[in-house]
Motif scaffolding. Structure first.
Motif, PDB file in Angstrom:
ATOM      1  N   ARG A   1     -33.911   1.888   1.049  1.00  0.00           N
ATOM      2  CA  ARG A   1     -35.220   2.473   1.751  1.00  0.00           C
ATOM      3  C   ARG A   1     -36.264   3.314   0.751  1.00  0.00           C
ATOM      4  N   THR A   2     -35.583   4.028  -0.153  1.00  0.00           N
ATOM      5  CA  THR A   2     -36.400   4.847  -0.915  1.00  0.00           C
ATOM      6  C   THR A   2     -36.962   4.002  -1.972  1.00  0.00           C
ATOM      7  N   VAL A   3     -36.299   2.708  -2.669  1.00  0.00           N
ATOM      8  CA  VAL A   3     -36.840   1.922  -3.499  1.00  0.00           C
ATOM      9  C   VAL A   3     -37.999   1.106  -2.714  1.00  0.00           C
ATOM     10  N   ALA A   4     -37.815   0.769  -1.563  1.00  0.00           N
ATOM     11  CA  ALA A   4     -38.879   0.009  -0.822  1.00  0.00           C
ATOM     12  C   ALA A   4     -40.245   0.986  -0.640  1.00  0.00           C
ATOM     13  N   GLU A   5     -40.106   2.571  -0.532  1.00  0.00           N
ATOM     14  CA  GLU A   5     -41.009   3.364  -0.376  1.00  0.00           C
ATOM     15  C   GLU A   5     -41.759   3.538  -1.763  1.00  0.00           C
ATOM     16  N   VAL A   6     -40.797   3.376  -2.758  1.00  0.00           N
ATOM     17  CA  VAL A   6     -41.505   3.468  -4.212  1.00  0.00           C
ATOM     18  C   VAL A   6     -42.460   2.197  -4.355  1.00  0.00           C
ATOM     19  N   LEU A   7     -41.781   1.171  -4.210  1.00  0.00           N
ATOM     20  CA  LEU A   7     -42.518  -0.144  -4.554  1.00  0.00           C
ATOM     21  C   LEU A   7     -43.517  -0.689  -3.551  1.00  0.00           C
ATOM     22  N   GLY A   8     -43.501   0.158  -2.504  1.00  0.00           N
ATOM     23  CA  GLY A   8     -44.535  -0.304  -1.472  1.00  0.00           C
ATOM     24  C   GLY A   8     -44.234  -1.615  -0.872  1.00  0.00           C
ATOM     25  N   CYS A   9     -42.787  -1.948  -0.513  1.00  0.00           N
ATOM     26  CA  CYS A   9     -42.534  -3.148   0.107  1.00  0.00           C
ATOM     27  C   CYS A   9     -41.497  -2.894   1.222  1.00  0.00           C
ATOM     28  N   SER A  10     -41.037  -3.882   1.855  1.00  0.00           N
ATOM     29  CA  SER A  10     -40.170  -3.767   2.873  1.00  0.00           C
ATOM     30  C   SER A  10     -38.479  -3.884   2.095  1.00  0.00           C
ATOM     31  N   VAL A  11     -37.543  -3.149   3.106  1.00  0.00           N
ATOM     32  CA  VAL A  11     -36.375  -3.155   2.337  1.00  0.00           C
ATOM     33  C   VAL A  11     -35.839  -4.348   2.197  1.00  0.00           C
ATOM     34  N   GLY A  12     -36.181  -5.666   2.993  1.00  0.00           N
ATOM     35  CA  GLY A  12     -35.544  -6.939   2.921  1.00  0.00           C
ATOM     36  C   GLY A  12     -36.111  -7.337   1.399  1.00  0.00           C
ATOM     37  N   ALA A  13     -37.355  -6.954   1.123  1.00  0.00           N
ATOM     38  CA  ALA A  13     -37.953  -7.431  -0.483  1.00  0.00           C
ATOM     39  C   ALA A  13     -37.153  -6.757  -1.320  1.00  0.00           C
ATOM     40  N   VAL A  14     -36.938  -5.515  -1.165  1.00  0.00           N
ATOM     41  CA  VAL A  14     -36.062  -4.730  -2.144  1.00  0.00           C
ATOM     42  C   VAL A  14     -34.722  -5.437  -2.411  1.00  0.00           C
ATOM     43  N   LYS A  15     -34.058  -5.802  -1.321  1.00  0.00           N
ATOM     44  CA  LYS A  15     -32.814  -6.634  -1.369  1.00  0.00           C
ATOM     45  C   LYS A  15     -32.960  -7.910  -2.052  1.00  0.00           C
ATOM     46  N   GLN A  16     -33.900  -8.611  -1.770  1.00  0.00           N
ATOM     47  CA  GLN A  16     -34.352  -9.985  -2.309  1.00  0.00           C
ATOM     48  C   GLN A  16     -34.317  -9.740  -3.936  1.00  0.00           C
ATOM     49  N   HIS A  17     -35.420  -8.803  -4.289  1.00  0.00           N
ATOM     50  CA  HIS A  17     -35.827  -8.780  -5.638  1.00  0.00           C
ATOM     51  C   HIS A  17     -34.271  -8.185  -6.520  1.00  0.00           C
ATOM     52  N   THR A  18     -33.641  -7.193  -5.840  1.00  0.00           N
ATOM     53  CA  THR A  18     -32.284  -6.684  -6.429  1.00  0.00           C
ATOM     54  C   THR A  18     -31.389  -7.983  -6.704  1.00  0.00           C
ATOM     55  N   ARG A  19     -31.169  -8.558  -5.670  1.00  0.00           N
ATOM     56  CA  ARG A  19     -30.186  -9.823  -5.740  1.00  0.00           C
ATOM     57  C   ARG A  19     -30.677 -10.729  -6.894  1.00  0.00           C
ATOM     58  N   ARG A  20     -32.003 -11.195  -6.654  1.00  0.00           N
ATOM     59  CA  ARG A  20     -32.372 -12.186  -7.679  1.00  0.00           C
ATOM     60  C   ARG A  20     -32.138 -11.639  -9.147  1.00  0.00           C
ATOM     61  N   GLY A  21     -32.517 -10.254  -9.311  1.00  0.00           N
ATOM     62  CA  GLY A  21     -32.517  -9.639 -10.622  1.00  0.00           C
ATOM     63  C   GLY A  21     -31.030  -9.433 -11.074  1.00  0.00           C
ATOM     64  N   LEU A  22     -30.126  -9.242 -10.226  1.00  0.00           N
ATOM     65  CA  LEU A  22     -28.757  -9.138 -10.440  1.00  0.00           C
ATOM     66  C   LEU A  22     -28.238 -10.293 -10.904  1.00  0.00           C
ATOM     67  N   GLU A  23     -28.565 -11.518 -10.066  1.00  0.00           N
ATOM     68  CA  GLU A  23     -28.215 -12.781 -10.296  1.00  0.00           C
ATOM     69  C   GLU A  23     -28.493 -13.466 -11.624  1.00  0.00           C
ATOM     70  N   ALA A  24     -29.973 -13.141 -12.192  1.00  0.00           N
ATOM     71  CA  ALA A  24     -30.213 -13.296 -13.558  1.00  0.00           C
ATOM     72  C   ALA A  24     -29.526 -12.627 -14.663  1.00  0.00           C
ATOM     73  N   LEU A  25     -29.269 -11.434 -14.205  1.00  0.00           N
ATOM     74  CA  LEU A  25     -28.718 -10.754 -15.572  1.00  0.00           C
ATOM     75  C   LEU A  25     -27.315 -11.291 -15.484  1.00  0.00           C
ATOM     76  N   ARG A  26     -26.447 -11.376 -14.365  1.00  0.00           N
ATOM     77  CA  ARG A  26     -25.198 -12.127 -14.596  1.00  0.00           C
ATOM     78  C   ARG A  26     -25.127 -13.417 -15.125  1.00  0.00           C
ATOM     79  N   ALA A  27     -26.254 -14.411 -14.936  1.00  0.00           N
ATOM     80  CA  ALA A  27     -26.531 -15.462 -15.673  1.00  0.00           C
ATOM     81  C   ALA A  27     -26.836 -15.731 -16.970  1.00  0.00           C
ATOM     82  N   ASP A  28     -27.185 -14.473 -17.439  1.00  0.00           N
ATOM     83  CA  ASP A  28     -27.943 -14.315 -18.660  1.00  0.00           C
ATOM     84  C   ASP A  28     -26.938 -14.662 -19.715  1.00  0.00           C
ATOM     85  N   ILE A  29     -26.967 -15.609 -20.725  1.00  0.00           N
ATOM     86  CA  ILE A  29     -26.249 -16.066 -21.727  1.00  0.00           C
ATOM     87  C   ILE A  29     -25.916 -14.890 -22.928  1.00  0.00           C
ATOM     88  N   THR A  30     -26.866 -13.929 -22.987  1.00  0.00           N
ATOM     89  CA  THR A  30     -26.534 -12.844 -23.819  1.00  0.00           C
ATOM     90  C   THR A  30     -25.407 -11.839 -23.684  1.00  0.00           C
TER      91      THR A  30
END
Length: 173
Positions: free
Chosen positions: A128-157
């Motif tokens: 909720r706080t991240v959503a307020e900081v970024l000016g978006c919905s909690v659902g958008a924060v969940k989506q950005h976080t999930r996709r970001g973590l997936e990308a980090l986990r999949a990163d070959i480095t």
């Protein structure tokens, strides 16, 4: 006069954390310092209203929104690179290597994913706080976080040498 002193104390107390947040978003020390300075400048104009409230949350919001809006406006046509050659390094530098790999992986995330992941996990803010900081919905924060973590986990480095060898043998890399 007291408001100025309070603001000065607030800047001294929050400079490091604000610069760290700005660096996590920009991944550039100079841009981070500029972003932090701009954020404090913007905060000053609202200080009298905010000083008894939650100026720290407002400051985080300024940093995040300035970073995200600044990315849309700036031209990124030419960007010099200084990629070091691959070299064998001392095993004692593993922590530095991991930090550099994480920085490179974070740089490959979209700005919103990077901001969401950093605010959520490094700053330990609620969705909720991240959503307020970024000016978006909690659902958008969940989506950005999930996709970001997936990308980090999949990163070959982040793969170990054994995992890379296994991938190469299977023709995946």
């Amino acid at each position: 006069m007291r408001a100025e002193q309070d603001f000065d104390e607030f800047v001294r107390a929050r400079w490091t954390a604000t610069a760290r947040l700005a660096y996590a978003l920009t991944l550039d020390h100079q841009k981070a310092e500029d972003l932090a300075q701009d954020a404090f400048t913007k905060l000053w104009f609202h200080w009298r209203k905010l000083q008894n409230g939650n100026p720290e949350a407002y400051l985080r919001k300024i940093v995040a929104s300035s970073f995200l809006s600044g990315r849309r406006r700036r031209w990124l046509g030419e960007r010099p690179t200084d990629a070091p050659p691959e070299a064998v390094v001392d095993p004692g530098t593993a922590q530095v290597d991991e930090r550099l790999a994480l920085r490179q992986a974070m740089a490959r995330l979209s700005p919103r994913q990077r901001a969401a992941v950093y605010l959520r996990y490094a700053e330990d803010l609620s969705e909720r706080t991240v959503a307020e900081v970024l000016g978006c919905s909690v659902g958008a924060v969940k989506q950005h976080t999930r996709r970001g973590l997936e990308a980090l986990r999949a990163d070959i480095t982040f793969a170990t040498p054994d995992e890379l060898a296994d991938l190469t043998e299977r023709g995946i890399s």
